[in-house]
Design a protein around this motif. Sequence first.
Motif, PDB file in Angstrom:
ATOM      1  N   VAL A  23       0.850  -1.183   0.000  1.00  0.00           N
ATOM      2  CA  VAL A  23       0.000   0.000   0.000  1.00  0.00           C
ATOM      3  C   VAL A  23       0.887   1.234   0.000  1.00  0.00           C
ATOM      4  CG1 VAL A  23      -1.728   1.299   1.310  1.00  0.00           C
ATOM      5  CG2 VAL A  23      -1.813  -1.202   1.286  1.00  0.00           C
ATOM      6  N   LEU A  24       0.521   2.200  -0.823  1.00  0.00           N
ATOM      7  CA  LEU A  24       1.177   3.511  -0.819  1.00  0.00           C
ATOM      8  C   LEU A  24       0.187   4.552  -0.326  1.00  0.00           C
ATOM      9  CD1 LEU A  24       2.865   3.757  -4.348  1.00  0.00           C
ATOM     10  CD2 LEU A  24       4.023   3.456  -2.183  1.00  0.00           C
ATOM     11  N   LEU A  25       0.655   5.451   0.528  1.00  0.00           N
ATOM     12  CA  LEU A  25      -0.091   6.654   0.879  1.00  0.00           C
ATOM     13  C   LEU A  25       0.668   7.796   0.234  1.00  0.00           C
ATOM     14  CD1 LEU A  25      -1.030   6.218   4.631  1.00  0.00           C
ATOM     15  CD2 LEU A  25      -2.527   6.086   2.641  1.00  0.00           C
ATOM     16  N   GLY A  26       0.067   8.420  -0.756  1.00  0.00           N
ATOM     17  CA  GLY A  26       0.806   9.397  -1.551  1.00  0.00           C
ATOM     18  C   GLY A  26       1.908   8.647  -2.277  1.00  0.00           C
ATOM     19  N   SER A  27       3.156   9.017  -2.015  1.00  0.00           N
ATOM     20  CA  SER A  27       4.286   8.321  -2.640  1.00  0.00           C
ATOM     21  C   SER A  27       5.071   7.480  -1.636  1.00  0.00           C
ATOM     22  CB  SER A  27       5.217   9.343  -3.305  1.00  0.00           C
ATOM     23  OG  SER A  27       5.715  10.238  -2.326  1.00  0.00           O
ATOM     24  N   ASN A  28       4.518   7.283  -0.443  1.00  0.00           N
ATOM     25  CA  ASN A  28       5.212   6.555   0.619  1.00  0.00           C
ATOM     26  C   ASN A  28       4.596   5.185   0.859  1.00  0.00           C
ATOM     27  OD1 ASN A  28       6.946   8.786   1.292  1.00  0.00           O
ATOM     28  ND2 ASN A  28       5.150   9.735   2.217  1.00  0.00           N
ATOM     29  N   ARG A  29       5.443   4.170   0.888  1.00  0.00           N
ATOM     30  CA  ARG A  29       4.970   2.813   1.211  1.00  0.00           C
ATOM     31  C   ARG A  29       4.579   2.734   2.678  1.00  0.00           C
ATOM     32  NH1 ARG A  29       8.644  -1.976  -1.461  1.00  0.00           N
ATOM     33  NH2 ARG A  29       8.482  -1.278  -3.628  1.00  0.00           N
ATOM     34  N   VAL A  30       3.490   2.029   2.940  1.00  0.00           N
ATOM     35  CA  VAL A  30       3.046   1.805   4.313  1.00  0.00           C
ATOM     36  C   VAL A  30       3.889   0.711   4.965  1.00  0.00           C
ATOM     37  CG1 VAL A  30       1.098   1.055   5.741  1.00  0.00           C
ATOM     38  CG2 VAL A  30       0.719   2.629   3.836  1.00  0.00           C
ATOM     39  N   THR A  31       4.318  -0.284   4.172  1.00  0.00           N
ATOM     40  CA  THR A  31       5.179  -1.354   4.684  1.00  0.00           C
ATOM     41  C   THR A  31       6.488  -1.348   3.897  1.00  0.00           C
ATOM     42  OG1 THR A  31       4.325  -3.004   3.146  1.00  0.00           O
ATOM     43  CG2 THR A  31       3.220  -2.823   5.266  1.00  0.00           C
ATOM     44  N   THR A  32       7.533  -1.875   4.506  1.00  0.00           N
ATOM     45  CA  THR A  32       8.828  -1.926   3.815  1.00  0.00           C
ATOM     46  C   THR A  32       8.957  -3.159   2.930  1.00  0.00           C
ATOM     47  OG1 THR A  32       9.817  -2.994   5.744  1.00  0.00           O
ATOM     48  CG2 THR A  32      10.029  -0.595   5.582  1.00  0.00           C
ATOM     49  N   LEU A  55      -6.020  12.492   0.048  1.00  0.00           N
ATOM     50  CA  LEU A  55      -4.768  11.745   0.073  1.00  0.00           C
ATOM     51  C   LEU A  55      -4.901  10.537  -0.836  1.00  0.00           C
ATOM     52  CD1 LEU A  55      -1.964  11.246   1.403  1.00  0.00           C
ATOM     53  CD2 LEU A  55      -3.184   9.910   3.125  1.00  0.00           C
ATOM     54  N   PRO A  56      -4.062  10.427  -1.874  1.00  0.00           N
ATOM     55  CA  PRO A  56      -4.150   9.247  -2.725  1.00  0.00           C
ATOM     56  C   PRO A  56      -3.616   8.006  -2.012  1.00  0.00           C
ATOM     57  CG  PRO A  56      -2.380  10.663  -3.477  1.00  0.00           C
ATOM     58  CD  PRO A  56      -3.061  11.369  -2.350  1.00  0.00           C
ATOM     59  N   MET A  57      -4.318   6.901  -2.165  1.00  0.00           N
ATOM     60  CA  MET A  57      -3.874   5.617  -1.632  1.00  0.00           C
ATOM     61  C   MET A  57      -3.868   4.640  -2.789  1.00  0.00           C
ATOM     62  SD  MET A  57      -5.451   3.122   1.316  1.00  0.00           S
ATOM     63  CE  MET A  57      -6.590   2.171   0.302  1.00  0.00           C
ATOM     64  N   TYR A  58      -2.783   3.906  -2.937  1.00  0.00           N
ATOM     65  CA  TYR A  58      -2.641   2.934  -4.016  1.00  0.00           C
ATOM     66  C   TYR A  58      -2.382   1.558  -3.433  1.00  0.00           C
ATOM     67  CZ  TYR A  58      -1.750   7.251  -6.553  1.00  0.00           C
ATOM     68  OH  TYR A  58      -1.846   8.514  -7.068  1.00  0.00           O
ATOM     69  N   VAL A  59      -3.009   0.545  -4.000  1.00  0.00           N
ATOM     70  CA  VAL A  59      -2.703  -0.845  -3.700  1.00  0.00           C
ATOM     71  C   VAL A  59      -1.951  -1.348  -4.926  1.00  0.00           C
ATOM     72  CG1 VAL A  59      -3.629  -3.137  -3.253  1.00  0.00           C
ATOM     73  CG2 VAL A  59      -4.721  -1.122  -2.229  1.00  0.00           C
ATOM     74  N   ASP A  66      10.296 -10.431  -7.016  1.00  0.00           N
ATOM     75  CA  ASP A  66      10.682  -9.194  -7.682  1.00  0.00           C
ATOM     76  C   ASP A  66       9.635  -8.126  -7.369  1.00  0.00           C
ATOM     77  OD1 ASP A  66      11.517  -7.127  -9.258  1.00  0.00           O
ATOM     78  OD2 ASP A  66      11.165  -8.134 -11.165  1.00  0.00           O
ATOM     79  N   ALA A  67       9.736  -7.544  -6.191  1.00  0.00           N
ATOM     80  CA  ALA A  67       8.737  -6.582  -5.726  1.00  0.00           C
ATOM     81  C   ALA A  67       8.763  -5.275  -6.501  1.00  0.00           C
ATOM     82  CB  ALA A  67       8.940  -6.323  -4.234  1.00  0.00           C
ATOM     83  N   GLU A  68       9.610  -5.166  -7.497  1.00  0.00           N
ATOM     84  CA  GLU A  68       9.648  -3.964  -8.328  1.00  0.00           C
ATOM     85  C   GLU A  68       8.844  -4.122  -9.610  1.00  0.00           C
ATOM     86  OE1 GLU A  68      10.878  -1.125  -7.123  1.00  0.00           O
ATOM     87  OE2 GLU A  68      11.285  -2.307  -5.336  1.00  0.00           O
ATOM     88  N   THR A  69       8.457  -5.350  -9.970  1.00  0.00           N
ATOM     89  CA  THR A  69       7.660  -5.575 -11.167  1.00  0.00           C
ATOM     90  C   THR A  69       6.186  -5.493 -10.789  1.00  0.00           C
ATOM     91  OG1 THR A  69       9.360  -6.968 -12.151  1.00  0.00           O
ATOM     92  CG2 THR A  69       7.148  -7.176 -13.046  1.00  0.00           C
ATOM     93  N   VAL A  70       5.524  -4.439 -11.212  1.00  0.00           N
ATOM     94  CA  VAL A  70       4.129  -4.191 -10.866  1.00  0.00           C
ATOM     95  C   VAL A  70       3.219  -4.954 -11.824  1.00  0.00           C
ATOM     96  CG1 VAL A  70       2.363  -2.405 -10.708  1.00  0.00           C
ATOM     97  CG2 VAL A  70       4.691  -1.936  -9.901  1.00  0.00           C
ATOM     98  N   THR A  71       2.237  -5.672 -11.245  1.00  0.00           N
ATOM     99  CA  THR A  71       1.283  -6.420 -12.063  1.00  0.00           C
ATOM    100  C   THR A  71      -0.129  -5.859 -11.972  1.00  0.00           C
ATOM    101  OG1 THR A  71       0.892  -8.000 -10.276  1.00  0.00           O
ATOM    102  CG2 THR A  71       2.641  -8.542 -11.874  1.00  0.00           C
ATOM    103  N   GLY A  72      -0.359  -4.925 -11.074  1.00  0.00           N
ATOM    104  CA  GLY A  72      -1.678  -4.308 -10.947  1.00  0.00           C
ATOM    105  C   GLY A  72      -1.636  -3.124 -10.013  1.00  0.00           C
ATOM    106  N   VAL A  73      -2.522  -2.161 -10.255  1.00  0.00           N
ATOM    107  CA  VAL A  73      -2.621  -0.972  -9.410  1.00  0.00           C
ATOM    108  C   VAL A  73      -4.092  -0.625  -9.211  1.00  0.00           C
ATOM    109  CG1 VAL A  73      -2.070   1.486  -9.193  1.00  0.00           C
ATOM    110  CG2 VAL A  73      -0.432  -0.048 -10.296  1.00  0.00           C
ATOM    111  N   TRP A  74      -4.474  -0.377  -7.964  1.00  0.00           N
ATOM    112  CA  TRP A  74      -5.806   0.108  -7.627  1.00  0.00           C
ATOM    113  C   TRP A  74      -5.612   1.446  -6.931  1.00  0.00           C
ATOM    114  CZ3 TRP A  74      -4.084  -4.812  -7.328  1.00  0.00           C
ATOM    115  CH2 TRP A  74      -4.812  -5.789  -8.010  1.00  0.00           C
ATOM    116  N   ALA A  75      -6.320   2.480  -7.382  1.00  0.00           N
ATOM    117  CA  ALA A  75      -6.153   3.831  -6.845  1.00  0.00           C
ATOM    118  C   ALA A  75      -7.413   4.282  -6.107  1.00  0.00           C
ATOM    119  CB  ALA A  75      -5.838   4.792  -7.982  1.00  0.00           C
TER     120      ALA A  75
END
Length: 86
Positions: A23-32, A55-59, A66-75
Amino acid sequence: PVRADATIGVSVDQEVADRGWYVLLGSNRVTTTAVTDTYYRFSLPATVVDAGTALPMYVIAVAGADAETVTGVWAFQLVPDQGGQG
């Protein structure tokens, strides 16, 4: 609408959880690290809820290790509760 210090819960399908997500809040990850459960909840810090500012929240779903390869985004937009219902 959300209030400061509210608990936010996010649920994803098992397939998303198996690969990992965060989860991102704005541009900050909620978890590491990526979440691998189907449900995650966190408290919304009072400091991030400015009166009148959404405040934008993204899942973000990722591809396994490979936690850098994004397969989906919910805004979502978390809108501060202005004292009304919410």
